[in-house]
Design an enzyme around this catalytic site. Structure first.
Site, PDB file in Angstrom:
ATOM      1  N   GLU A 162      -8.257  -2.188   6.563  1.00 64.82           N
ATOM      2  CA  GLU A 162      -7.468  -2.939   5.587  1.00 64.82           C
ATOM      3  C   GLU A 162      -6.488  -3.899   6.251  1.00 64.82           C
ATOM      4  OE1 GLU A 162      -5.973  -0.138   2.603  1.00 64.82           O
ATOM      5  OE2 GLU A 162      -7.782   1.058   2.954  1.00 64.82           O
TER       6      GLU A 162
ATOM      7  N   HIS B 128      -2.312  -0.267  -3.940  1.00 63.41           N
ATOM      8  CA  HIS B 128      -2.795   1.071  -3.612  1.00 63.41           C
ATOM      9  C   HIS B 128      -3.547   1.719  -4.771  1.00 63.41           C
ATOM     10  CE1 HIS B 128      -2.942   5.183  -2.131  1.00 63.41           C
ATOM     11  NE2 HIS B 128      -2.424   5.575  -3.274  1.00 63.41           N
TER      12      HIS B 128
ATOM     13  N   HIS C 149      -8.063   5.498   6.796  1.00 64.14           N
ATOM     14  CA  HIS C 149      -9.324   5.274   6.096  1.00 64.14           C
ATOM     15  C   HIS C 149      -9.465   3.770   5.882  1.00 64.14           C
ATOM     16  CE1 HIS C 149      -6.464   5.014   2.763  1.00 64.14           C
ATOM     17  NE2 HIS C 149      -7.390   4.360   2.072  1.00 64.14           N
TER      18      HIS C 149
ATOM     19  N   GLU D 175      -0.080   4.694   1.764  1.00 63.86           N
ATOM     20  CA  GLU D 175      -0.232   5.728   2.792  1.00 63.86           C
ATOM     21  C   GLU D 175       0.744   5.551   3.947  1.00 63.86           C
ATOM     22  OE1 GLU D 175      -4.184   5.487   0.668  1.00 63.86           O
ATOM     23  OE2 GLU D 175      -2.732   4.049   1.454  1.00 63.86           O
TER      24      GLU D 175
ATOM     25  N   HIS E  48      -1.856   1.339   6.554  1.00 66.60           N
ATOM     26  CA  HIS E  48      -2.358   2.461   7.366  1.00 66.60           C
ATOM     27  C   HIS E  48      -3.511   1.996   8.236  1.00 66.60           C
ATOM     28  CE1 HIS E  48      -5.864   2.577   4.721  1.00 66.60           C
ATOM     29  NE2 HIS E  48      -4.998   2.376   3.746  1.00 66.60           N
TER      30      HIS E  48
ATOM     31  N   ASP F 227       0.861  -1.175   0.000  1.00 62.05           N
ATOM     32  CA  ASP F 227       0.000   0.000   0.000  1.00 62.05           C
ATOM     33  C   ASP F 227       0.903   1.233   0.000  1.00 62.05           C
ATOM     34  OD1 ASP F 227      -2.357   1.415  -0.067  1.00 62.05           O
ATOM     35  OD2 ASP F 227      -3.096   0.717   1.859  1.00 62.05           O
TER      36      ASP F 227
END
Length: 277
Positions: free
Chosen positions: A134, A60, A115, A10, A104, A8
């Site tokens: 996630e 991502h 998020h 972030e 994240h 990912d």
């Protein structure tokens, strides 16, 4: 040894803002190179531990962030979308471990760029009644497939969330959240060295086993920002309404993960919200 890396963005070293992680953002091109460096550190760690096969899934956003020419030559890249298995596309029982890079924390939780999958369009998620994002969903689905998560990198909040799900997973905090778009950054060279060392150590430890539970039933619940998304999803067999914005379904975890991908595609067709507003 075969290793699977889910990457990912972030939670990558140095990145704190939407402009760092969204295509078209003023610092996105720099951000994707920072992402590659964190991933490459994890690949080096896997190779040092004896991995003979490393697969990296660009997980991502558009899933075209990693440039093939910037990736460590020992790794193969899964790139582009749609992917039926989302952030775990291509993961099978043939792999020995999963490494999560750049992850994240979940929606509503403290953490840089926190998020759950769709910015503010998804307000909350629960897996078997437990708040999940996630990190938790990837860990649970990988476990259901029978492949343990060995290590995770992200900010300190992401690391704490991973530890809450599975305290045996090695974590590397690449930055310390000051707010949703601010962090105290660790030096990049220092972080990459720690990622490499931590991944190598986690894979060199006595092997962890994760008994596949792919047939075990679970319950996934999602609260959407938009009532129109929830009402539209009721047209999918097996989806039940909990309230005007919340839907729920049951099934085996890998199947739920694939179905959730369909839910997100429906939501994307009905909304046009930026992911970090």
């Amino acid at each position: 040894m075969r290793i699977y890396i889910s990457a990912d963005m972030e939670g990558v070293t140095g990145l704190v803002d939407a402009d760092d992680v969204q295509p078209g953002g003023r610092d996105y091109e720099r951000g994707r190179l920072m992402m590659a460096e964190d991933v490459n550190a994890a690949v080096r760690g896997a190779v040092a531990a004896g991995a003979t096969d490393v697969t990296v899934n660009d997980a991502h956003g558009p899933m075209r962030n990693l440039l093939p020419e910037t990736l460590h030559p020992a790794a193969r890249l899964i790139r582009g979308k749609p992917k039926q298995m989302l952030m775990l596309e291509g993961l099978t029982t043939e792999y020995d471990a999963v490494i999560c890079v750049g992850y994240h924390s979940r929606a509503g939780a403290p953490g840089v760029l926190s998020h759950s999958f769709m910015g503010h369009e998804i307000e909350d998620m629960w897996l078997d009644g437990r708040p999940v994002g996630e990190i938790g969903l990837a860990s649970a689905v990988a476990g259901a497939i029978g492949v343990p998560v060995a290590a995770l990198t992200g900010d300190d909040c992401a690391c704490a969330e991973m530890t809450d799900w599975d305290a045996s997973v090695a974590t590397v905090a690449v930055k310390y959240a000051r707010d949703r778009f601010a962090a105290d950054l660790r030096p990049a060279d220092e972080v990459r060295a720690v990622i490499e060392e931590t991944v190598a150590a986690s894979l060199s430890a006595p092997p962890r086993t994760s008994a596949a539970t792919a047939d075990k039933a679970s319950t996934l619940t999602v609260r959407w920002q938009s009532a129109s998304v929830a009402s539209t999803l009721l047209g999918i067999p097996g989806v039940a309404s909990m309230d005007s914005r919340t839907v729920q379904t049951q099934g085996a975890l890998p199947d739920l993960y694939r179905l959730f991908g369909v839910w997100m595609r429906v939501a994307s067709s009905l909304t046009n919200q930026p992911p970090y507003c």
